[in-house]
Design a protein around this motif. Sequence first.
Motif: not given
Lengths: 314, 282
Positions: B166-177
């Motif tokens: 879940g944390m990795r996907q949030r980092v990926a979300l931050a990266r996409a943003l």
Amino acid sequence: MPPETVPPAAVPAEPLSRVPLSPEPPLVDDHRRLEAGLDRLQTRAPARRSPLRRALATALPPVVFVVLLVVAWQAAVVLLDLSPDVLPSPAAVAGAVGAAWASGTLPAAVATSVGRAFVGYALALVVGTALGLLLAEVRPIRRAVGPVVSGLMVLPSVAWVPAATLWFGLSDALVTFVVLMGGVPSIALGLVAGVDQVPPQLRRVGRVLGAGRFRQSVDIVFPAALPGYLAGISQGWAFSWRGVLAAEIIAVGGSLGTGVGALLQQSREATDLAGVLGAILVILAIGIAVELALLAPVQRRVLRGRGLAPGGAS
Amino acid sequence: MGTPSAEAASASAPAPAAGVRLAPSFDGGAPARRVSPAPVAIRVEHVAQRYGDGPLVLDDVSLEVARGEFLCLLGASGCGKSTLLGLLAGLDAPTSGTVAIPAEGAAAMFQESALLPWLSARRNVELALKLRGVGRAERRTRALELLDLVNLADAAERRPHELSGGMRQRVALARALAQDRPVLLMDEPFAALDAITRDVLHDELERVWRATGRTIVFVTHNVREAARLGERVVLLGSRPGRVVREWRVARTHGRRIESPEVGALATEITEHLRREIRRNAA
């Protein structure tokens, strides 16, 4: 309808002074705490061992094994009553090495061999890396040259010695050439294997993030290929060191100084088995020392940084 | 709203003609109309996709996504939803038809976080900023802000393997943003996560969506997820993929995965999805 806000009853009863004066509505704060709790539950703090204990855990098993080997060797010599021209005792071999060291011939030979190996290896790194880049990135070159380079892996470096003697005479260039032919294929193919094994998702992410061909290579592909490249570099060292010895054992004289290989050959001619075994152990020790002192730590750091456990799961 | 009787009513409702735009039967009746029609961010017109001599993957798909809209693309396996997303991301070109996205392009997030394993969470986000041309000095601050947005400020220096899924996907979300594109494309980003984490990330994504005003196209095969997240849910039929039906949701605030209205919409969509799958039995 679910509640839009958290009812007051759901807020833990805390003294007013301890309630944070955050501008965030309670719902968002609630969410943060929920998420932080999940994160704590789903990750474990990495186990930290003291450097001393880690060093001990790494060094102890091989040391114990070597000691056992020496004990078995000594036992074999004593129990089977072997004569020194069949198998000299560990003490005799150590004595031969000690004598050669004290006389100054061994340190000079080690310096000569290691110097040659490093020069040849450094060149092999440059050539192998350049070749690996070409093979990995340029498709026609990969198709044409790739199989030939793979084929070179099969060819023992010794096979180059006679040809190199004719081309370069009995000079350092001979040794360098043999080392180069031994080391370059491993290094190049290691890099190629590393690049081939870059997960396609990472390349796709590079494209989505807007990386051009150059940035894609520098920021994504080569860092991702590093483990394979390092494996190739490590194997390249093994092949380089073997190449040095192959050249030194076969080619003697001319402007070639006395390396460890030549020393080995001289001991054979003197039918000094203890000296031969001693030289073999020295060659082994140098090869292992370079691998352990220079290459393995870099490899370990790179793998650890990616969550890969070198030498199996710990 | 969202009473059991509403669910029963929707389940037994007569099948409307395909392509007719309908609101969920319990959702106040009239389709949600925006006060002022929002400008279109994404326009897909008569797109067909075929790989080589293979079968048609997408067949005459037309779709408009308003700026700031949260659209869920839903379908069974083989409906070409990921293909469609790939076309929007510009990773592929359609065989025929046109795809128009904002000139600034689209950011994308996938089922696997695809973080670079040798970089810390912060450096992963910084890479997106770097490739966008943000200066070195500003990158760090901006990356930390984005990580804080997904509640990961404390984990900024950790490597991906030290983070949970879940944390990795949030980092990926931050990266996409960090890509700072008006459109965010998401391809089943939460499919590999456990249910609890997924619920939390739904809340997270909704919050980020409201805070940043991004246009989101979210591909999923999870009906409830689509009903939980979407302002609009588009159901794609399978083999070849084509738009079967769509639903608009009027009240998008305060939805939870367990909300009755989410359950009712999911029931209704599932009915249509199953009908679509049965069609493939012959």
